[in-house]
Design a protein around this motif. Sequence first.
Motif, mmCIF file in Angstrom:
data_model
loop_
_atom_site.group_PDB
_atom_site.id
_atom_site.type_symbol
_atom_site.label_atom_id
_atom_site.label_comp_id
_atom_site.label_asym_id
_atom_site.label_seq_id
_atom_site.Cartn_x
_atom_site.Cartn_y
_atom_site.Cartn_z
ATOM 1 N N UNK A 1 78.004 60.367 27.747
ATOM 2 C CA UNK A 1 77.478 61.371 28.674
ATOM 3 C C UNK A 1 75.994 61.142 28.937
ATOM 4 N N UNK A 2 75.630 61.253 30.211
ATOM 5 C CA UNK A 2 74.248 61.019 30.620
ATOM 6 C C UNK A 2 73.693 62.279 31.286
ATOM 7 N N UNK B 1 69.144 63.234 25.928
ATOM 8 C CA UNK B 1 69.926 64.408 26.284
ATOM 9 C C UNK B 1 69.368 65.655 25.625
ATOM 10 N N UNK B 2 69.464 66.779 26.358
ATOM 11 C CA UNK B 2 69.054 68.073 25.819
ATOM 12 C C UNK B 2 70.119 68.653 24.895
ATOM 13 N N UNK B 3 71.217 67.929 24.731
ATOM 14 C CA UNK B 3 72.256 68.374 23.810
ATOM 15 C C UNK B 3 72.891 69.673 24.258
ATOM 16 N N UNK B 4 72.912 70.679 23.351
ATOM 17 C CA UNK B 4 73.614 71.925 23.618
ATOM 18 C C UNK B 4 72.929 72.786 24.668
ATOM 19 N N UNK B 5 71.703 72.443 25.061
ATOM 20 C CA UNK B 5 71.027 73.202 26.108
ATOM 21 C C UNK B 5 71.731 73.023 27.452
ATOM 22 N N UNK B 6 72.424 71.898 27.629
ATOM 23 C CA UNK B 6 73.092 71.622 28.903
ATOM 24 C C UNK B 6 74.539 72.094 28.932
ATOM 25 N N UNK B 7 75.014 72.631 27.837
ATOM 26 C CA UNK B 7 76.403 73.073 27.772
ATOM 27 C C UNK B 7 76.582 74.359 28.581
#
Length: 302
Positions: free
Chosen positions: A64-65, A149-155
Amino acid sequence: MMAKITKGKSFGGCVRYVLDKERAYLIETAGIHETDPEQMIWDFNLQTLLNPKVKNIVGHISLNFPVEDKAMATDDERLRLIARDYMRRMGIRNTQFLIARHTDKDHSHCHIIFNRVDNDGKTISDKNDRYRNEKVCKMLTAKYRLHFSEGKKNIKPERLRGSDALKHELFSIIKHTLNESQTLKDFEDNLSDKGVETTYKFNGSTKEIQGIKLEYKGQTFSGSKIDRQFSYGNLSGHFAISEHNLNVRQEKAQKEYPQFENYSSFGDWFSHTFGSHYDQNEEEVEQLRKKKKKQIIMKPKR
């Protein structure tokens, strides 16, 4: 860039999930026929007969990008090169695989399916794959000048279902609780107040703590499965630093204000120093107020 690794026992379910979507297409394959998904499943399963001892025969990785990597949205060749580089660094060689792009989300992502039974019947190791995965993602992000990646911030929580939704909810609770806790004991108590119970995994011989587990709404997760920062090692390290910083501040305060040294807090020192005198003044003020009120009431009319 982020990668999620899963393993399974059925090529059928995995291949159909990856390819049976309107906005999905193949970028590269090796060792399988591209005629249709059912033929690919057949080819994958045929090779597993070389080593029937392997139970989790399916390797599945999603790369994932972040949306900031806009070039990845249209450059299939760049995506293929990164996917192959990732596979090489993870030790995924000499085996069947497919790489497919999905275009159903805002961010660019692709799926890799590979056979954990290689072309010679040997098992492709998954030892420490999650640790290696994190390391490789950081290397490739730097090499190809991608965004971290911002990780869980983008979820998007509304898209999550089942245990994934519960884990995301638990992540938010733990994150906030961590910021408001000074010690591991505070952390446990504050989590308990929010409906999360903590238990620990111990080494059978040394009784040393090896991991932390969190129970929430009837489900139990290890801390590291929610997020790596919530592993027992990382949590204990976090609170060790907090405790050290607190001790440093206290020592500094005692040096600057030695009169506080025999007291646990400023409040204790204030009460001991001014308490009786303050109470006495308060009583005098109250007596004066009552006397003044009495004089007003008894004042004769003119």
